[in-house]
Design a protein around this motif. Structure first.
Motif, mmCIF file in Angstrom:
data_model
loop_
_atom_site.group_PDB
_atom_site.id
_atom_site.type_symbol
_atom_site.label_atom_id
_atom_site.label_comp_id
_atom_site.label_asym_id
_atom_site.label_seq_id
_atom_site.Cartn_x
_atom_site.Cartn_y
_atom_site.Cartn_z
ATOM 1 N N ALA A 95 -7.191 -7.591 3.561
ATOM 2 C CA ALA A 95 -7.249 -6.130 3.084
ATOM 3 C C ALA A 95 -8.082 -5.323 3.605
ATOM 4 C CB ALA A 95 -6.551 -5.784 1.672
ATOM 5 N N ARG A 114 -5.848 5.663 3.392
ATOM 6 C CA ARG A 114 -4.955 4.638 3.337
ATOM 7 C C ARG A 114 -5.360 2.667 2.840
ATOM 8 N NH1 ARG A 114 -2.551 0.434 5.998
ATOM 9 N NH2 ARG A 114 -3.681 1.348 7.910
ATOM 10 N N THR A 116 -7.265 2.205 -0.029
ATOM 11 C CA THR A 116 -6.282 1.992 -1.533
ATOM 12 C C THR A 116 -5.703 0.601 -1.194
ATOM 13 O OG1 THR A 116 -5.723 4.373 -1.387
ATOM 14 C CG2 THR A 116 -3.720 3.334 -2.164
ATOM 15 N N GLU A 117 -5.569 0.235 -0.003
ATOM 16 C CA GLU A 117 -4.256 -1.278 -0.077
ATOM 17 C C GLU A 117 -6.239 -2.447 -0.490
ATOM 18 O OE1 GLU A 117 -3.332 -4.540 2.608
ATOM 19 O OE2 GLU A 117 -3.595 -2.262 4.496
ATOM 20 N N ARG A 129 -3.874 -11.201 0.362
ATOM 21 C CA ARG A 129 -2.774 -9.685 0.565
ATOM 22 C C ARG A 129 -4.427 -9.246 0.568
ATOM 23 N NH1 ARG A 129 -2.302 -6.216 -4.278
ATOM 24 N NH2 ARG A 129 -2.264 -4.710 -3.046
ATOM 25 N N ASP A 188 -6.063 -1.297 -4.801
ATOM 26 C CA ASP A 188 -5.307 -3.030 -4.968
ATOM 27 C C ASP A 188 -5.200 -4.282 -5.297
ATOM 28 O OD1 ASP A 188 -3.917 -0.519 -5.950
ATOM 29 O OD2 ASP A 188 -2.439 0.196 -4.571
#
Length: 174
Positions: free
Chosen positions: A55, A93, A96-97, A51, A100
């Motif tokens: 990102a 966006r 933020t991804e 992930r 996170d």
């Protein structure tokens, strides 16, 4: 409005990604930076690591799209593009991804917060000393509870990428 503070932060980020020191970065260098962090944190190949790489590459794609070249990016191009996109909805966006994913990757015990030891481990992976990591942790732990919450991570990241205040706690994010 001065951009000197932001430009220094974007330049620092560029330097962190320029792993071979040739004055350019390529998508593979951002992917390797993410993979190196995952390896150092014992997460290589994990869903959290995948992930984070995804990102990170979306961040690369956004910068490369702004410049108009997906191959290699010079420092001045990186800084200029980062400045131009920093306050766009698409950047919000994507970042933020990424933040996170970074928070989850650093949260080794999965409790939703980052302890000082988890924070130090992540910063060691990028070459920071434990003392520097401790100083950054203290600044980012805005409520003083000894842990960095997801919202504190998000606030620090937002400050890193958008604040022109030289004293902003988020300046120590990277």
């Amino acid at each position: 409005m001065t951009t000197a503070v932001l430009d220094r932060k974007y330049q620092k980020l560029f330097t962190n990604y320029d792993s071979d020191g040739d004055g350019f970065i390529a998508r593979a260098e951002l992917e390797e930076s993410s993979s190196r962090l995952s390896r150092e944190l014992g997460e290589e190949g994990s869903p959290k690591a995948r992930r984070h790489v995804a990102a990170t590459t979306r961040y690369w794609d956004l910068i490369a799209q702004q410049i108009g070249t997906p191959e290699r990016i010079r420092a001045d191009q990186w800084v200029s593009a980062a400045r131009q996109i920093a306050r766009t909805p698409e950047f919000a966006r994507v970042i933020t991804e990424l933040i996170d994913a970074t928070h989850d990757l650093c949260d080794a015990d999965g409790d939703g917060e980052i302890s000082l030891e988890e924070f130090r481990a992540a910063h060691r992976a990028s070459g920071a000393s434990d003392a520097d990591a401790a100083k950054a942790f203290k600044r980012m732990d805005t409520n003083g509870d000894g842990r960095i919450s997801r919202s504190e991570t998000a606030k620090a990241a937002h400050e890193y990428f958008t604040s022109e205040d030289p004293k902003a706690a988020g300046n120590s994010f990277f």
